[in-house]
Scaffold this motif. Structure first.
Motif, mmCIF file in Angstrom:
data_model
loop_
_atom_site.group_PDB
_atom_site.id
_atom_site.type_symbol
_atom_site.label_atom_id
_atom_site.label_comp_id
_atom_site.label_asym_id
_atom_site.label_seq_id
_atom_site.Cartn_x
_atom_site.Cartn_y
_atom_site.Cartn_z
ATOM 1 N N GLN A 72 51.494 108.498 74.289
ATOM 2 C CA GLN A 72 52.284 109.766 74.093
ATOM 3 C C GLN A 72 50.945 110.660 75.079
ATOM 4 O OE1 GLN A 72 55.295 111.207 72.363
ATOM 5 N NE2 GLN A 72 55.386 109.963 71.013
ATOM 6 N N VAL A 73 49.754 110.873 74.544
ATOM 7 C CA VAL A 73 48.540 111.030 75.599
ATOM 8 C C VAL A 73 48.446 110.698 76.719
ATOM 9 C CG1 VAL A 73 45.783 111.579 74.984
ATOM 10 C CG2 VAL A 73 47.036 111.343 73.066
ATOM 11 N N ALA A 74 48.109 109.801 77.192
ATOM 12 C CA ALA A 74 48.887 108.508 78.566
ATOM 13 C C ALA A 74 49.573 109.484 79.273
ATOM 14 C CB ALA A 74 48.828 107.458 78.503
ATOM 15 N N LEU A 75 50.215 109.648 78.270
ATOM 16 C CA LEU A 75 51.943 110.332 79.586
ATOM 17 C C LEU A 75 51.644 111.680 79.517
ATOM 18 C CD1 LEU A 75 55.357 108.160 77.224
ATOM 19 C CD2 LEU A 75 53.751 108.106 79.997
ATOM 20 N N ALA A 76 51.610 112.280 78.385
ATOM 21 C CA ALA A 76 51.268 113.507 78.701
ATOM 22 C C ALA A 76 50.118 114.174 79.682
ATOM 23 C CB ALA A 76 50.493 114.477 77.697
ATOM 24 N N GLY A 77 49.095 113.713 79.894
ATOM 25 C CA GLY A 77 47.952 113.203 80.766
ATOM 26 C C GLY A 77 48.119 113.147 82.707
ATOM 27 N N LEU A 78 49.227 111.948 82.241
ATOM 28 C CA LEU A 78 49.522 111.939 83.559
ATOM 29 C C LEU A 78 51.052 112.749 83.881
ATOM 30 C CD1 LEU A 78 50.223 108.345 83.121
ATOM 31 C CD2 LEU A 78 48.840 109.095 84.229
ATOM 32 N N GLY A 79 51.497 113.473 83.222
ATOM 33 C CA GLY A 79 51.945 114.880 83.421
ATOM 34 C C GLY A 79 53.803 114.180 83.624
ATOM 35 N N LEU A 80 53.829 113.626 82.726
ATOM 36 C CA LEU A 80 54.974 112.590 82.380
ATOM 37 C C LEU A 80 55.711 113.918 81.332
ATOM 38 C CD1 LEU A 80 55.366 109.061 82.450
ATOM 39 C CD2 LEU A 80 56.671 110.924 84.414
ATOM 40 N N GLY A 81 54.439 114.373 80.471
ATOM 41 C CA GLY A 81 54.903 115.042 78.408
ATOM 42 C C GLY A 81 55.948 116.696 79.855
#
Length: 204
Positions: free
Chosen positions: A54-63
């Motif tokens: 989830q942190v990686a997804l947030a970092g990629l902007g998907l969050g």
């Protein structure tokens, strides 16, 4: 790279957040009660891995996409509710068999379940988006790398604390082992409570 002073400021805040009781801690507590210390630690590891995703997804902007689309948030949320209710039913149905066999959830299944439980809680990625950027400095390098570093700090702290809660609960679980049916009801109740908590989440 993350500035050492920024990281030093982040660690105590992250620790305070890890110590705050939440769904992850309750899940590990339930695993400790029902399946013992190894399953509790495995569940904590699965939750940590799910958190890092989830942190990686947030970092990629998907969050940000999840935050912007109410239907995406709700789909993930209700999938999580359904999964937790399924686990509650399974815990209730297997209580008698587990009492006879002296077994609970396997280590592998506890890990996978913890991973799924974390991924189906959309509040995690929204929390990451609200909290972590306060410590990210774009001029310091890759934003994704900084997200992952801060996420790793949160993950390690959560793994240790949630795992410790589960191990502590396992001691209580062993003393309740003769009441296998009651233990099954307790575990089932924890899953139902987590499902109810997830069901009433609001996008904030």
């Amino acid at each position: 790279m993350v500035d050492p002073l920024t990281l030093a400021a982040f660690i105590p805040v992250a620790l305070a957040l890890n110590l705050t009781p939440g769904a992850d801690m309750m899940f590990c507590l339930g695993q400790g009660l029902r399946s013992g210390p190894r399953a509790a630690i495995a569940a904590s590891a699965g939750i940590t891995l799910g958190g890092m995703v989830q942190v990686a997804l947030a970092g990629l902007g998907l969050g940000a996409l999840v935050a912007a689309l109410p239907w995406a948030f709700d789909v993930i949320r209700w999938v999580g509710v359904a999964y937790l209710l399924y686990l509650a039913v399974q815990a209730w149905r297997s209580s008698r068999a587990a009492a006879r066999e002296g077994q609970g959830m396997s280590v592998t299944r506890a890990f996978g379940t913890g991973f799924v439980v974390n991924l189906t809680n959309p509040k995690v990625i929204l929390f990451v988006l609200a909290f972590v950027p306060q410590f990210v400095v774009p001029e310091a390098g890759s934003v994704l790398v900084q997200f992952l570093i801060f996420g790793a700090v949160l993950g390690v702290g959560g793994f240790v604390i949630n795992g410790a809660v589960g191990v502590f609960a396992s001691g209580i679980g062993r003393r309740m082992a003769r009441g296998g049916r009651a233990l099954g009801w307790i575990t089932s109740g924890i899953f139902v409570a987590l499902a109810a908590r997830l069901a009433v989440l609001e996008r904030t």
